[in-house]
Design a protein around this motif. Structure first.
Motif, PDB file in Angstrom:
ATOM      1  N   LEU A  41     -14.393 -71.598   9.649  1.00  0.00           N
ATOM      2  CA  LEU A  41     -15.583 -70.907  10.128  1.00  0.00           C
ATOM      3  C   LEU A  41     -15.653 -69.450   9.686  1.00  0.00           C
ATOM      4  O   LEU A  41     -16.742 -68.888   9.578  1.00  0.00           O
ATOM      5  CB  LEU A  41     -15.636 -70.969  11.657  1.00  0.00           C
ATOM      6  N   HIS A  42     -14.505 -68.816   9.452  1.00  0.00           N
ATOM      7  CA  HIS A  42     -14.477 -67.392   9.141  1.00  0.00           C
ATOM      8  C   HIS A  42     -13.791 -67.144   7.805  1.00  0.00           C
ATOM      9  O   HIS A  42     -13.186 -68.049   7.208  1.00  0.00           O
ATOM     10  CB  HIS A  42     -13.756 -66.616  10.249  1.00  0.00           C
ATOM     11  N   VAL A  43     -13.887 -65.919   7.354  1.00  0.00           N
ATOM     12  CA  VAL A  43     -13.243 -65.486   6.112  1.00  0.00           C
ATOM     13  C   VAL A  43     -11.909 -64.837   6.457  1.00  0.00           C
ATOM     14  O   VAL A  43     -11.649 -64.495   7.617  1.00  0.00           O
ATOM     15  CB  VAL A  43     -14.153 -64.494   5.355  1.00  0.00           C
ATOM     16  N   PRO A  44     -11.036 -64.641   5.472  1.00  0.00           N
ATOM     17  CA  PRO A  44      -9.767 -63.952   5.761  1.00  0.00           C
ATOM     18  C   PRO A  44     -10.011 -62.541   6.283  1.00  0.00           C
ATOM     19  O   PRO A  44     -11.053 -61.934   6.031  1.00  0.00           O
ATOM     20  CB  PRO A  44      -9.065 -63.939   4.389  1.00  0.00           C
ATOM     21  N   PRO A  45      -9.071 -62.001   7.037  1.00  0.00           N
ATOM     22  CA  PRO A  45      -9.259 -60.646   7.583  1.00  0.00           C
ATOM     23  C   PRO A  45      -9.518 -59.625   6.479  1.00  0.00           C
ATOM     24  O   PRO A  45      -8.847 -59.615   5.442  1.00  0.00           O
ATOM     25  CB  PRO A  45      -7.935 -60.373   8.299  1.00  0.00           C
ATOM     26  N   GLY A  46     -10.515 -58.793   6.708  1.00  0.00           N
ATOM     27  CA  GLY A  46     -10.872 -57.773   5.749  1.00  0.00           C
ATOM     28  C   GLY A  46     -11.990 -58.150   4.814  1.00  0.00           C
ATOM     29  O   GLY A  46     -12.611 -57.274   4.209  1.00  0.00           O
ATOM     30  N   ALA A  47     -12.264 -59.422   4.671  1.00  0.00           N
ATOM     31  CA  ALA A  47     -13.345 -59.868   3.782  1.00  0.00           C
ATOM     32  C   ALA A  47     -14.664 -59.866   4.538  1.00  0.00           C
ATOM     33  O   ALA A  47     -14.698 -60.107   5.748  1.00  0.00           O
ATOM     34  CB  ALA A  47     -13.041 -61.258   3.236  1.00  0.00           C
ATOM     35  N   PRO A  48     -15.780 -59.601   3.864  1.00  0.00           N
ATOM     36  CA  PRO A  48     -17.074 -59.588   4.556  1.00  0.00           C
ATOM     37  C   PRO A  48     -17.573 -60.991   4.869  1.00  0.00           C
ATOM     38  O   PRO A  48     -17.375 -61.926   4.085  1.00  0.00           O
ATOM     39  CB  PRO A  48     -18.000 -58.884   3.554  1.00  0.00           C
ATOM     40  N   GLU A  49     -18.221 -61.127   6.022  1.00  0.00           N
ATOM     41  CA  GLU A  49     -18.798 -62.401   6.435  1.00  0.00           C
ATOM     42  C   GLU A  49     -20.171 -62.549   5.780  1.00  0.00           C
ATOM     43  O   GLU A  49     -21.193 -62.154   6.339  1.00  0.00           O
ATOM     44  CB  GLU A  49     -18.925 -62.466   7.957  1.00  0.00           C
ATOM     45  N   THR A  50     -20.214 -63.125   4.600  1.00  0.00           N
ATOM     46  CA  THR A  50     -21.460 -63.281   3.855  1.00  0.00           C
ATOM     47  C   THR A  50     -21.664 -64.736   3.469  1.00  0.00           C
ATOM     48  O   THR A  50     -20.734 -65.548   3.513  1.00  0.00           O
ATOM     49  CB  THR A  50     -21.452 -62.418   2.591  1.00  0.00           C
ATOM     50  N   GLU A  51     -22.902 -65.059   3.078  1.00  0.00           N
ATOM     51  CA  GLU A  51     -23.209 -66.429   2.669  1.00  0.00           C
ATOM     52  C   GLU A  51     -22.467 -66.813   1.402  1.00  0.00           C
ATOM     53  O   GLU A  51     -22.148 -67.987   1.183  1.00  0.00           O
ATOM     54  CB  GLU A  51     -24.717 -66.587   2.464  1.00  0.00           C
ATOM     55  N   GLU A  52     -22.192 -65.843   0.537  1.00  0.00           N
ATOM     56  CA  GLU A  52     -21.485 -66.149  -0.710  1.00  0.00           C
ATOM     57  C   GLU A  52     -20.086 -66.679  -0.447  1.00  0.00           C
ATOM     58  O   GLU A  52     -19.552 -67.456  -1.244  1.00  0.00           O
ATOM     59  CB  GLU A  52     -21.411 -64.897  -1.589  1.00  0.00           C
ATOM     60  N   ALA A  53     -19.498 -66.305   0.697  1.00  0.00           N
ATOM     61  CA  ALA A  53     -18.145 -66.756   0.999  1.00  0.00           C
ATOM     62  C   ALA A  53     -18.089 -68.235   1.341  1.00  0.00           C
ATOM     63  O   ALA A  53     -17.006 -68.835   1.344  1.00  0.00           O
ATOM     64  CB  ALA A  53     -17.569 -65.939   2.154  1.00  0.00           C
ATOM     65  N   SER A  54     -19.241 -68.854   1.644  1.00  0.00           N
ATOM     66  CA  SER A  54     -19.250 -70.278   2.003  1.00  0.00           C
ATOM     67  C   SER A  54     -19.251 -71.191   0.795  1.00  0.00           C
ATOM     68  O   SER A  54     -19.190 -72.416   0.951  1.00  0.00           O
ATOM     69  CB  SER A  54     -20.481 -70.585   2.858  1.00  0.00           C
ATOM     70  N   ALA A  55     -19.333 -70.642  -0.423  1.00  0.00           N
ATOM     71  CA  ALA A  55     -19.434 -71.481  -1.622  1.00  0.00           C
ATOM     72  C   ALA A  55     -18.195 -72.344  -1.820  1.00  0.00           C
ATOM     73  O   ALA A  55     -18.291 -73.478  -2.294  1.00  0.00           O
ATOM     74  CB  ALA A  55     -19.678 -70.606  -2.846  1.00  0.00           C
ATOM     75  N   SER A  56     -17.034 -71.825  -1.434  1.00  0.00           N
ATOM     76  CA  SER A  56     -15.785 -72.562  -1.654  1.00  0.00           C
ATOM     77  C   SER A  56     -15.236 -73.199  -0.392  1.00  0.00           C
ATOM     78  O   SER A  56     -14.086 -73.633  -0.378  1.00  0.00           O
ATOM     79  CB  SER A  56     -14.731 -71.609  -2.234  1.00  0.00           C
ATOM     80  N   LYS A  57     -16.064 -73.269   0.657  1.00  0.00           N
ATOM     81  CA  LYS A  57     -15.587 -73.811   1.932  1.00  0.00           C
ATOM     82  C   LYS A  57     -16.094 -75.228   2.157  1.00  0.00           C
ATOM     83  O   LYS A  57     -17.197 -75.579   1.720  1.00  0.00           O
ATOM     84  CB  LYS A  57     -16.050 -72.930   3.092  1.00  0.00           C
ATOM     85  N   PRO A 108     -30.885 -63.009  10.800  1.00  0.00           N
ATOM     86  CA  PRO A 108     -29.473 -62.799  10.448  1.00  0.00           C
ATOM     87  C   PRO A 108     -28.923 -61.503  11.006  1.00  0.00           C
ATOM     88  O   PRO A 108     -29.628 -60.507  11.161  1.00  0.00           O
ATOM     89  CB  PRO A 108     -29.497 -62.785   8.909  1.00  0.00           C
ATOM     90  N   GLN A 109     -27.633 -61.540  11.299  1.00  0.00           N
ATOM     91  CA  GLN A 109     -26.945 -60.392  11.869  1.00  0.00           C
ATOM     92  C   GLN A 109     -26.375 -59.522  10.756  1.00  0.00           C
ATOM     93  O   GLN A 109     -26.012 -60.006   9.679  1.00  0.00           O
ATOM     94  CB  GLN A 109     -25.814 -60.865  12.786  1.00  0.00           C
ATOM     95  N   ASP A 110     -26.305 -58.223  10.999  1.00  0.00           N
ATOM     96  CA  ASP A 110     -25.654 -57.311  10.070  1.00  0.00           C
ATOM     97  C   ASP A 110     -24.190 -57.697   9.928  1.00  0.00           C
ATOM     98  O   ASP A 110     -23.496 -57.951  10.913  1.00  0.00           O
ATOM     99  CB  ASP A 110     -25.785 -55.875  10.586  1.00  0.00           C
ATOM    100  N   THR A 111     -23.702 -57.759   8.694  1.00  0.00           N
ATOM    101  CA  THR A 111     -22.326 -58.216   8.459  1.00  0.00           C
ATOM    102  C   THR A 111     -21.291 -57.277   9.060  1.00  0.00           C
ATOM    103  O   THR A 111     -20.164 -57.690   9.325  1.00  0.00           O
ATOM    104  CB  THR A 111     -22.073 -58.350   6.952  1.00  0.00           C
ATOM    105  N   GLU A 112     -21.658 -56.018   9.292  1.00  0.00           N
ATOM    106  CA  GLU A 112     -20.714 -55.064   9.856  1.00  0.00           C
ATOM    107  C   GLU A 112     -20.836 -54.941  11.370  1.00  0.00           C
ATOM    108  O   GLU A 112     -20.095 -54.174  11.986  1.00  0.00           O
ATOM    109  CB  GLU A 112     -20.925 -53.693   9.220  1.00  0.00           C
ATOM    110  N   ALA A 113     -21.763 -55.674  11.985  1.00  0.00           N
ATOM    111  CA  ALA A 113     -21.955 -55.609  13.433  1.00  0.00           C
ATOM    112  C   ALA A 113     -21.200 -56.750  14.098  1.00  0.00           C
ATOM    113  O   ALA A 113     -21.311 -57.913  13.684  1.00  0.00           O
ATOM    114  CB  ALA A 113     -23.438 -55.682  13.783  1.00  0.00           C
ATOM    115  N   ALA A 114     -20.432 -56.431  15.114  1.00  0.00           N
ATOM    116  CA  ALA A 114     -19.642 -57.432  15.835  1.00  0.00           C
ATOM    117  C   ALA A 114     -20.452 -57.981  17.001  1.00  0.00           C
ATOM    118  O   ALA A 114     -21.243 -57.267  17.628  1.00  0.00           O
ATOM    119  CB  ALA A 114     -18.341 -56.831  16.345  1.00  0.00           C
ATOM    120  N   ILE A 115     -20.257 -59.258  17.280  1.00  0.00           N
ATOM    121  CA  ILE A 115     -20.941 -59.933  18.382  1.00  0.00           C
ATOM    122  C   ILE A 115     -19.947 -60.129  19.522  1.00  0.00           C
ATOM    123  O   ILE A 115     -18.815 -60.570  19.304  1.00  0.00           O
ATOM    124  CB  ILE A 115     -21.505 -61.294  17.931  1.00  0.00           C
TER     125      ILE A 115
END
Length: 533
Positions: free
Chosen positions: A234-250, A159-166
């Motif tokens: 595929l992504h979260v709203p701007p400013g929100a962290p890209e984490t697995e917990e965010a996929s619960a409601s997607k 897994p990638q660091d949530t604060e690191a951009a690809i």
């Protein structure tokens, strides 16, 4: 024997440390990596650090003519080429009234491939020098995959660091920002790009940091709308962290890979690299096509195998190396399979169906759900894979009422839209129809996909292949004039860098997923008429 006062005090101090007082708590156990005083006297355990097996071939000994290769699979491929490929010199001098050109029997001493019928024709062919270096490169790559060395380029990151951009600028920047092992040689780049071209091509098109943008004119305004819809899933709203917990409601993102062949035989952990680009998304991949690779039947797994090395020898080198990062078993497979000659299926115009894939612990049959030979693997909570060995038209009814442009998209990897059909001919001219218009191939499929309004992405293995497929869109009924461009045709930054050589003619060499483009069903907006005049 009398001791000096200094020695006496030292011995008392040593004894006092050796017998701690009862009221003192016991000392914590040393760290497993710390070296204690008593460990100095222990003998090293040779079994603790297994030594890597010496490779069969070293880096400076990778070139071998196919007939003299130490690997039976490559010798079998050389024999297949000698039966199929025509001599280019004989073909240039061929008269239709005479016999067919002679097959290649002479192996070029510079590249090791069977290229001509005789040494005389090899010396007379001036064109061979233009592509001889590519053939030698492909020869060494095939031997390197089987050499038995540790293939570090196949050791994939987690897994990638949530604060690191690809970054999706190119392979080099992607590998660096995604924290892949260093690609120190061009050969390592070719191996890694061939393994990852399918999942990373999908990710580079769908990701919000994609290199395909409006600024470089690779994405159209209509395409920007389609991609924006997919990226909300595929992504979260701007400013929100890209984490697995965010996929619960997607909702789950469904990617339909139609006409799947080699991509269906990739190990699931390679496709997991796609999911790691989108930590807050859930994926369901559908491999649909008559050449989809299915898991081995349960009945075959229960039977005792007398020669397990023979089954492993039939798999492709990339599959063997991908399933084992250290690739230590590759050398053993090749040495043990020398007793019997392996069966090699040449890639004549249409690639053969890949060998059966490994059956994982959670693999289950899905024939009752879809009515065709199929399987489903819930590989991780984030990734589910389903494979169906059937034409898409046979299973379209299971999905036609559920398509959503926000969660669904289609991918075709080198489908051959512009190639002539082998089973359909025109009633007017008697000539073969193009595959995109053939009723037995993509003819009835494309109108259904365009009607779903979901984006369709297509790749090609060369500039000519991309141009051929794009031109075929204007000749197919119910396709011409019924689509909008999403991604304009052009190079794919994440295509394979390895040359793939055709068995029917070594002069034909392509690179997997060289280019990419995309379309979507035409959108007709309803406008309110403000005036009758």
């Amino acid at each position: 024997m009398l001791l000096s006062p200094a020695t006496h005090r030292s011995s008392i101090r040593l004894l006092s440390h050796a017998h701690p007082r009862p009221c003192i708590a016991p000392r914590a156990r040393p760290h497993p990596h710390a070296r204690t005083f008593l460990s100095w006297f222990r003998k090293p355990n040779p079994a603790a650090k297994p030594k890597e097996k010496a490779p069969i071939l070293t880096e400076d000994n990778l070139f071998h003519p196919f007939s003299q290769s130490p690997f039976p699979a490559l010798r079998a491929r050389g024999e297949a080429i000698q039966k199929l490929a025509p001599c280019p010199v004989c073909a240039s001098e061929h008269d239709p009234s005479h016999a067919q050109p002679r097959a290649v029997k002479f192996e070029c001493p510079d590249c090791g491939w069977p290229t001509h019928c005789s040494e005389e024709h090899w010396r007379a062919d001036e064109e061979h020098k233009k592509y001889c270096s590519r053939l030698r490169e492909a020869n060494e790559d095939e031997h390197d995959l089987r050499s038995g060395r540790r293939l570090r380029e196949f050791e994939l990151p987690g897994p990638q660091d949530t604060e690191a951009a690809i970054s999706f600028s190119n392979w080099d920047v992607f590998w660096y920002t995604r924290e892949f092992p260093s690609m120190d040689t061009e050969r390592s780049r070719r191996h890694a790009s061939k393994l990852l071209t399918y999942p990373i091509t999908i990710g580079s098109v769908l990701h919000q940091f994609s290199g395909l943008t409006l600024r470089n004119q690779r994405v159209t305004p209509e395409g920007s709308r389609s991609l924006a819809a997919l990226r909300t899933t595929l992504h979260v709203p701007p400013g929100a962290p890209e984490t697995e917990e965010a996929s619960a409601s997607k909702p789950q993102m469904r990617i339909f890979i139609l006409g799947a062949r080699a991509e269906s035989s990739l190990p699931p952990h390679v496709w997991e690299q796609l999911c790691l680009l989108f930590p807050s998304a859930l994926f369901h991949l559908y491999f649909i096509g008559p050449q989809v690779s299915l898991p081995k039947p349960v009945s075959e797994l229960k039977k005792p195998t007398e020669k397990p090395a023979e089954a492993a020898a039939e798999s492709t080198p990339a599959e063997q190396a991908a399933t084992s990062p250290a690739s230590e078993s590759t050398a053993a497979v090749e040495t043990k399979s020398t007793e019997e000659k392996p069966v090699y299926v040449p890639n004549i115009y249409e690639p053969p169906t890949p060998a059966p894939i490994a059956r994982l612990k959670r693999t289950r049959e899905s024939i009752q759900e879809y009515g065709v030979p199929s399987y489903t693997v819930p590989y991780t909570p984030q990734l589910t894979i389903t494979g169906m060995q059937a034409n898409y038209i046979d299973v379209h009814a299971h999905f036609q009422e559920t398509f959503d442009p926000y969660t669904d998209c289609f991918f075709f990897f080198s489908p051959g839209f512009g190639f002539p059909s082998a089973s359909s001919t025109s009633e007017l001219t008697g000539e073969p129809l193009l595959q995109i218009a053939s009723p037995t191939e993509w003819g009835p499929v494309m109108p259904l996909l365009l009607a779903s309004k979901c984006p369709i992405f297509v790749t090609g293995f060369s500039p000519a292949d991309v141009e051929r497929d794009v031109k075929s869109l204007s000749t197919a009924a119910e396709v011409a004039g019924e689509f909008d461009w999403v991604v304009t045709p052009g190079p794919n930054a994440f295509g394979s860098e390895k040359w793939e050589v055709a068995d029917f003619d070594p002069r034909v060499m392509v690179k997997t997923n060289w280019g990419v483009w995309g379309i979507r069903g035409k959108r007709r907006d309803v406008r309110e008429r403000t005036s009758w005049f």
